[in-house]
Write a protein that holds these residues in place. Structure first.
Motif, short mmCIF file in Angstrom:
data_model
loop_
_atom_site.label_atom_id
_atom_site.label_comp_id
_atom_site.label_asym_id
_atom_site.label_seq_id
_atom_site.Cartn_x
_atom_site.Cartn_y
_atom_site.Cartn_z
N ILE A 188 0.81 -1.23 0.00
CA ILE A 188 0.00 0.00 0.00
C ILE A 188 0.84 1.27 0.00
CG2 ILE A 188 -1.90 -1.15 1.21
CD1 ILE A 188 -1.04 0.17 3.78
N SER A 189 2.14 1.13 -0.17
CA SER A 189 3.03 2.29 -0.06
C SER A 189 2.70 3.39 -1.07
CB SER A 189 4.49 1.85 -0.23
OG SER A 189 4.68 1.20 -1.48
N ASN A 190 2.16 3.00 -2.22
CA ASN A 190 1.84 4.00 -3.25
C ASN A 190 0.33 4.17 -3.45
OD1 ASN A 190 4.59 4.51 -3.94
ND2 ASN A 190 4.62 2.58 -5.09
N HIS A 191 -0.45 3.73 -2.48
CA HIS A 191 -1.90 3.84 -2.57
C HIS A 191 -2.32 5.27 -2.21
CE1 HIS A 191 -6.17 3.01 -1.91
NE2 HIS A 191 -5.99 1.85 -2.50
N ASP A 192 -3.00 5.96 -3.14
CA ASP A 192 -3.29 7.39 -2.98
C ASP A 192 -4.08 7.70 -1.71
OD1 ASP A 192 -1.95 7.99 -5.29
OD2 ASP A 192 -3.73 8.00 -6.56
N ILE A 193 -5.19 7.01 -1.49
CA ILE A 193 -6.03 7.31 -0.33
C ILE A 193 -5.30 7.04 0.98
CG2 ILE A 193 -8.15 6.65 0.91
CD1 ILE A 193 -9.49 6.20 -1.76
N LEU A 194 -4.61 5.90 1.03
CA LEU A 194 -3.92 5.53 2.27
C LEU A 194 -2.68 6.38 2.53
CD1 LEU A 194 -4.32 1.66 2.08
CD2 LEU A 194 -5.50 3.25 3.62
N SER A 195 -2.23 7.12 1.54
CA SER A 195 -1.08 8.01 1.75
C SER A 195 -1.43 9.18 2.65
CB SER A 195 -0.55 8.53 0.40
OG SER A 195 -1.51 9.38 -0.21
N THR A 196 -2.74 9.40 2.87
CA THR A 196 -3.17 10.51 3.73
C THR A 196 -3.42 10.07 5.18
OG1 THR A 196 -5.54 10.22 3.27
CG2 THR A 196 -4.29 11.60 1.74
N VAL A 197 -3.23 8.78 5.47
CA VAL A 197 -3.46 8.28 6.83
C VAL A 197 -2.45 8.91 7.80
CG1 VAL A 197 -3.35 6.25 8.33
CG2 VAL A 197 -4.47 6.10 6.10
N ASP A 198 -2.95 9.34 8.96
CA ASP A 198 -2.09 9.96 9.97
C ASP A 198 -1.65 8.98 11.05
OD1 ASP A 198 -2.25 12.90 9.21
OD2 ASP A 198 -4.38 12.43 9.40
N GLU A 199 -2.55 8.07 11.45
CA GLU A 199 -2.23 7.15 12.52
C GLU A 199 -2.90 5.79 12.32
OE1 GLU A 199 -1.43 9.95 16.45
OE2 GLU A 199 -3.42 9.08 16.17
N VAL A 200 -2.23 4.76 12.77
CA VAL A 200 -2.80 3.42 12.78
C VAL A 200 -3.37 3.16 14.18
CG1 VAL A 200 -2.31 0.95 12.62
CG2 VAL A 200 -1.21 2.55 11.03
N ILE A 201 -4.64 2.73 14.22
CA ILE A 201 -5.33 2.50 15.48
C ILE A 201 -5.78 1.04 15.56
CG2 ILE A 201 -7.20 3.26 17.01
CD1 ILE A 201 -5.33 5.53 16.24
N PRO A 202 -5.30 0.27 16.54
CA PRO A 202 -5.74 -1.11 16.67
C PRO A 202 -7.09 -1.21 17.36
CG PRO A 202 -4.24 -0.60 18.45
CD PRO A 202 -4.32 0.64 17.58
N VAL A 203 -7.87 -2.22 17.01
CA VAL A 203 -9.06 -2.53 17.80
C VAL A 203 -8.57 -2.94 19.19
CG1 VAL A 203 -10.98 -4.12 18.11
CG2 VAL A 203 -10.48 -3.22 15.85
N PRO A 204 -8.98 -2.23 20.23
CA PRO A 204 -8.42 -2.51 21.56
C PRO A 204 -9.10 -3.68 22.26
CG PRO A 204 -9.97 -0.68 21.69
CD PRO A 204 -9.89 -1.06 20.24
N LEU A 205 -8.35 -4.30 23.14
CA LEU A 205 -8.91 -5.30 24.04
C LEU A 205 -9.30 -4.63 25.35
CD1 LEU A 205 -6.39 -8.30 23.74
CD2 LEU A 205 -8.57 -8.02 22.57
N HIS A 206 -10.29 -5.18 26.03
CA HIS A 206 -10.59 -4.70 27.37
C HIS A 206 -9.39 -5.03 28.26
CE1 HIS A 206 -12.47 -4.71 31.40
NE2 HIS A 206 -13.30 -3.83 30.87
#
Length: 230
Positions: A103-121
């Protein structure tokens, strides 16, 4: 350096997580044969793919995709099981690095600021000892050269394993305040990439997305390791 690596491989041999064969020096986590047999989705080549469509009318997304398909009794099921219950987090790192490169050259994903994991309790995190999404999310963030943020989103309620719930229970879950975003002004207007291990009904990611969209002008994308193919 190669001599040292070869010596370590001799003293502490590593085996493929897919077929249990001995990994060669240039192989990591999964041997080349098993890698060729992985059921890759090709979602990146189709913006209107089945994962994106899964969330139509539920939560607005910039992008959605999965790396591989999940089939019962298939290799991916085995890999996810080891990742989730056996502590083999190198599986998550493998898929995160692999997809991060794709995804390094994927246009839409190039604007992502942060990766957020689905959290566990917190209780579930103590029981398991780790979040099975962490290695995948961190590897993605590293390849994308962006921040991995595991504190923005939190889970408020302890719940049983998703695979033990029926569809009605998973849908009903969204009526509760399962997730909450603890944000500040600096989070306004960001593009967040939510990551999870497997997408089935999408209820958990929908609830997470809605929590993040309470942040003013936030945008959401979703990536999972696997997608349960119908």
């Amino acid at each position: 350096m190669n001599a040292i690596k070869n010596l370590l491989n001799l003293l502490f041999p590593k085996f493929c997580r897919g077929c249990k064969s001995l990994l060669l020096t240039h192989e990591t986590t999964i041997c080349l044969q098993c890698r060729h047999e992985l059921p890759f989705t090709q979602h990146l080549s189709n913006p209107e793919n089945e994962v994106f469509k899964r969330f139509y009318g539920r939560v607005p997304l910039e992008h959605a995709s999965s790396v591989v398909y999940y089939h019962k009794k298939g290799m991916v099921q085995q890999l996810i099981h080891h990742l989730k219950y056996k502590g083999t987090q190198d599986v998550g790192s493998f898929f995160g690095t692999l997809y991060g490169n794709a995804i390094s050259n994927h246009d839409i994903l190039s604007t992502v600021d942060e990766v957020i994991p689905v959290p566990l309790h917190p209780k579930k995190l103590r029981e398991r000892g780790y979040n099975q999404v962490t290695a995948f999310g961190k590897s993605l963030a590293e390849e994308m050269k962006i921040n991995y943020n595991e504190t923005l989103l939190k889970r408020n309620q302890y719940s049983k394993t998703q695979t033990q719930k029926n569809i009605f229970s998973r849908t009903e879950m969204n009526n509760k305040t399962l997730f909450e975003a603890s944000y500040t002004n600096k989070d306004h207007g960001k593009h967040f990439l939510l990551v999870d291990d497997v997408i089935t009904t999408g209820s958990t990611l929908e609830a997470c997305g809605k929590a993040l969209l309470k942040i003013p002008e936030a945008r959401i994308s979703i990536i999972s390791i696997a997608y349960t193919h119908s």
